[in-house]
Structure formats: C-alpha cells, structure tokens
Design an enzyme around this catalytic site. Structure first.
Site, PDB file in Angstrom:
ATOM      1  N   ASP A  76      34.502  38.002  35.151  1.00 50.68           N
ATOM      2  CA  ASP A  76      34.159  37.443  36.619  1.00 50.68           C
ATOM      3  C   ASP A  76      34.699  36.296  36.859  1.00 50.68           C
ATOM      4  OD1 ASP A  76      32.614  36.939  38.886  1.00 50.68           O
ATOM      5  OD2 ASP A  76      31.075  38.171  38.390  1.00 50.68           O
TER       6      ASP A  76
ATOM      7  N   SER B 152      30.639  38.968  44.157  1.00 52.77           N
ATOM      8  CA  SER B 152      30.640  40.014  43.152  1.00 52.77           C
ATOM      9  C   SER B 152      30.019  41.347  43.338  1.00 52.77           C
ATOM     10  CB  SER B 152      30.007  39.271  41.955  1.00 52.77           C
ATOM     11  OG  SER B 152      30.832  38.149  41.350  1.00 52.77           O
TER      12      SER B 152
ATOM     13  N   THR C 283      27.563  42.573  39.096  1.00 50.89           N
ATOM     14  CA  THR C 283      28.551  43.444  38.831  1.00 50.89           C
ATOM     15  C   THR C 283      28.082  44.658  38.119  1.00 50.89           C
ATOM     16  OG1 THR C 283      30.006  41.468  38.615  1.00 50.89           O
ATOM     17  CG2 THR C 283      30.656  43.387  37.229  1.00 50.89           C
TER      18      THR C 283
ATOM     19  N   GLU D 299      31.096  43.081  31.221  1.00 52.57           N
ATOM     20  CA  GLU D 299      31.561  41.782  31.693  1.00 52.57           C
ATOM     21  C   GLU D 299      31.258  40.488  31.174  1.00 52.57           C
ATOM     22  OE1 GLU D 299      29.762  39.738  36.036  1.00 52.57           O
ATOM     23  OE2 GLU D 299      28.446  40.717  34.692  1.00 52.57           O
TER      24      GLU D 299
ATOM     25  N   ASP E 251      33.021  33.020  35.539  1.00 51.85           N
ATOM     26  CA  ASP E 251      32.692  32.697  36.904  1.00 51.85           C
ATOM     27  C   ASP E 251      31.841  31.825  37.103  1.00 51.85           C
ATOM     28  OD1 ASP E 251      32.663  33.677  39.803  1.00 51.85           O
ATOM     29  OD2 ASP E 251      30.540  33.972  39.248  1.00 51.85           O
TER      30      ASP E 251
ATOM     31  N   ASP F 163      36.752  40.500  39.443  1.00 49.78           N
ATOM     32  CA  ASP F 163      36.371  40.706  40.742  1.00 49.78           C
ATOM     33  C   ASP F 163      36.776  40.015  41.843  1.00 49.78           C
ATOM     34  OD1 ASP F 163      34.834  38.592  39.763  1.00 49.78           O
ATOM     35  OD2 ASP F 163      32.881  39.353  40.243  1.00 49.78           O
ATOM     36  N   HIS F 164      37.255  39.084  41.565  1.00 51.86           N
ATOM     37  CA  HIS F 164      37.806  37.792  42.351  1.00 51.86           C
ATOM     38  C   HIS F 164      38.027  36.392  41.641  1.00 51.86           C
ATOM     39  CE1 HIS F 164      34.021  35.688  41.780  1.00 51.86           C
ATOM     40  NE2 HIS F 164      33.515  36.723  42.203  1.00 51.86           N
TER      41      HIS F 164
END
Length: 422
Positions: free
Chosen positions: A51, A94, A147, A289, A294, A336-337
C-alpha cells in the site's frame, strides 16, 4: 536557485526511474498475440499490494536492503509493467484502487466493491470461489480496511468495517482471513483478546456494530486464533486470525511512538495462508497487503516505511518459493497508489528541505557500500504517479506494458480462464 536545483534533481530521478521501468517492460514484453497470451490456465494467484509503495519507495527499500547492485525478491521477476492509478478523480484512495483491481471498474474514493453508480460489482475472489477455489486475505492493516475489503465486500463507504467483516464471513465466505482490526469484530464495551485503550494508543477499543462476529465466525466453522503459536497450530481450511485492535503497528512520526513489530509477521501469515489454501486441489486466490508502507509514508516516516517494505519483500520470497514448486501459480507485486511524494536524494548539508514531518529523513546506509542516501517528501497524502507491477509464474506475461488499474482485474480473469458475467 537551490529550490530550482532541487526540483530538477527530483524530476531527473522520477524520469530516470520511469524510463528504467519502461525499458524493462520493453525487454520483458516479447511478441505474443493476445489470444495466445493465456493459452493455459493459472491455478493459483498470489497478489501482493504494498500500500502506497511507489517506484521511489521500492528503490529506497532496495538500497537499504540489498544495495545498488542487489535485487529485492519483488524486483527479481521476469515481467514488469506500469499501472495508472486514478479512480474517478486523478488521485485515488485505497478503496477505489482496490475495487479497480478486484472488480475492474473505476469508482469514487471510499467505495468498496461498488461502481461509480453504487452498484455492486463481482470481485476476482468471488469468481475464484465460484470456480471452486479457496480464497484468502492477509494484511498488517485491519482485515476490514479498504484493500482487503474490496476483494470480498460491497459497501458504499469504506468506514463500515463491521458490515464488511460480516460480508467476508457470510457473503463472499473468504476462507482465510489474517490481520488486525479486532475492534470491528466485537461490539462496544466487549473487549476481545486485545484490551481496549492500550497504552500505545488509548483510542483503540471495540466498536463493532454487528454483534460478536468472532463468535459468528466460529459458528460458521472458522478456526479462530489471536497469537503466533495459535496460528502455527491452527488446522482446517477456514481460518480467522485477528492479531491487533487496529493496524498491527503504530503509525506515528519517527521517534514519537512509531512501532512496527507485528504479533505475527507478514511472512508468517503469508506462509500459513498459502499452506492452508493450497490444500484445495482446484487452486486458490490470495491477496497479501503490507499497510505499513502507506501509513508510515503518511507520517513521512522513511525508517518505518523501509522496515515495513522489507517485511513485504520477505513475504514475496515466501510466495516465490511456493511458485517455484508449483509452476501453475502466478505471483504479482504492485501498489494501489503512491504515498508521500517520496524521493531519494544524496546526502547534502546544503540541500533545502521541507518543514515539520516533511523534512528530510536519513541518512540511510546503502547496503554493501560506504554510500548513503536521504529520503525527502512532498506531501503527507497520496499522489497520482504510476506505480510498477512485477510478475512471475503462470501467465505473468500478461502484466507488461502500461495499463489502467482496472486492467489488473481483466488480466487476472484471463489468467484464470474466467469469463466475466454482465
């Protein structure tokens, strides 16, 4: 002038990283007609989501772990691509991103398993379950966070985590659920295995809205565990493990209560999930994940961003070891980003920096050398930059080139040999 110089340096790093990735994609993408790309079906899929982990974060993890000439497990794969990350707006969250991966639709930020019109969309895990495969979600976040939720739940708002938990048990019937978030499985006032209001974060306490879902899970045949030893000893095909009130770490600024020391490590959870799911002769789908990459980036905490990324990489190695013995397995690593606008810079006393948490982090030693680097940040939020995907195993060649996040779902469906139902 310093600011201009710094910006040029950051731009050069970004362009160089993107160019390197594209070059790798060109090399990895051999001529293959779409009709031939998935000529044989994938039996098992293990999808890793770091993440918030963009290209620069992967590079920081690499430099700190194996040095300039080394390769992380997540990078030592034969196929590479680039993924556009937008939701219905340029910068995704997310929930929308995971929904794109899981169901192949662009949706609004905050949506879980819903399209932009708030209509439920079937997930890759649900297709796998329908085909007789086992399914699993492993995370260092709450199992019910965005997620993991997007692969087995359908709610208009990601905050409805108890609703998500109930759906994971009774609707999508995910076989293996391992991670944090115990607070959403017990009603307010009823503490679980982990006490309410712990010293490290007094705000954490049971807040479930759907009754005692741990009891519900046991009634449905799940083996429930909350400790490392319990996980080791657990048997059976249905497994629920909750190992923290909320996330399995404390996401604070560096030196201000930041803790990354999960009760059960991500590699351990990954191995147990694979061991459990692989008993199904029809195969499985597993999403793993790492949330720390993140959450710590949101706090502009490079030290813990790197540490959690190293745990992710060790988990990827577990999956790769399985895939080498089971060549009908596909292993993917993506994000995811990107979070934080992270950049890697040289150690320079005169380099400008941001204020507060955005100031430079480091220096960090580059493994197997005498060199060091610093990490700088441009935001405490998400960005819209493309993120890399690396792949190995059965039908991994599908994941090359530059494509939208929704294409991940399409490619997974093609790899499995599934047909989407309208």
């Amino acid at each position: 002038m310093k600011s201009q110089k710094k910006n040029r340096f950051k731009t050069a790093l970004t362009v160089t990283a993107a160019g390197a990735l594209l070059a790798t994609s060109v090399v990895a993408t051999q001529p293959a007609k779409p009709a031939q790309a998935a000529s044989s079906k994938t039996k098992n899929v293990i999808l890793f989501v770091g993440d918030g982990m963009g290209t620069a974060a992967r590079n920081a993890i690499r430099l700190a772990t194996v040095g300039e000439k080394g390769k992380l497990a997540m990078d030592d794969m034969p196929y590479t691509g680039l993924v556009h990350t937008s939701s219905t707006v340029p910068v995704t969250d997310s929930a929308a991103s995971a929904t794109a991966y899981a169901s192949g639709v662009k949706t609004y930020n905050g949506a879980i398993g819903m399209d932009a019109n708030k209509k439920s969309v079937k997930t890759i895990a649900e297709y796998a379950k329908e085909a007789g495969k086992s399914t699993g979600v492993v995370t260092t976040s709450q199992i019910t966070d965005a997620t993991g939720a997007a692969f087995g739940a359908h709610v208009e708002d990601r905050s409805k985590q108890s609703d998500i938990a109930l759906q994971l048990l009774t609707k999508s019937k995910v076989d293996v659920l391992l991670g944090g978030g115990e607070d959403f499985w017990y009603p307010a006032g009823e503490a679980g295995k982990f006490p309410d209001a712990p010293a490290e974060d007094p705000s954490e306490k049971s807040k479930g809205t759907q009754g005692n879902l741990v009891t519900k899970a046991k009634q449905l045949g799940y083996n429930y565990v909350s400790t490392k030893d319990g996980l080791k000893q657990a048997k059976g095909g249905k497994l629920l493990g909750l190992f923290a009130n909320e996330e399995m770490f404390q996401q604070n600024e560096e030196g201000k209560g930041d803790i990354y020391n999960p009760v059960v490590s991500l590699p351990e959870m990954t191995k147990k999930a694979i061991d459990t799911l692989s008993t199904n002769q029809k195969g499985f789908f597993l999403m793993v994940e790492e949330e720390g990459t993140d959450e710590f980036a949101h706090k502009n905490n490079a030290k813990m961003t790197i540490k959690s990324g190293q745990a992710l990489d060790a988990s990827v190695q577990v999956a790769k070891d399985f895939a080498k013995k089971n060549p009908d397995t596909l292993v993917l690593v993506l994000a995811d980003h990107e979070t934080g606008g992270l950049s890697i810079e040289p150690v320079d006393a005169e380099d400008e920096t941001g204020d507060g948490i955005s100031q430079e982090d480091g220096p960090f030693a580059i493994a197997n050398s005498k060199e060091s680097f610093v990490v700088d940040w441009t935001t405490s939020g998400h960005t819209a930059v493309d993120i890399p995907v690396t792949a190995m195993g059965k039908n991994a060649q599908l994941f090359t080139g530059v494509f939208e996040n929704t294409a991940v779902f399409d490619k997974l469906m093609q790899a499995y040999g599934f047909n989407a139902k309208k």
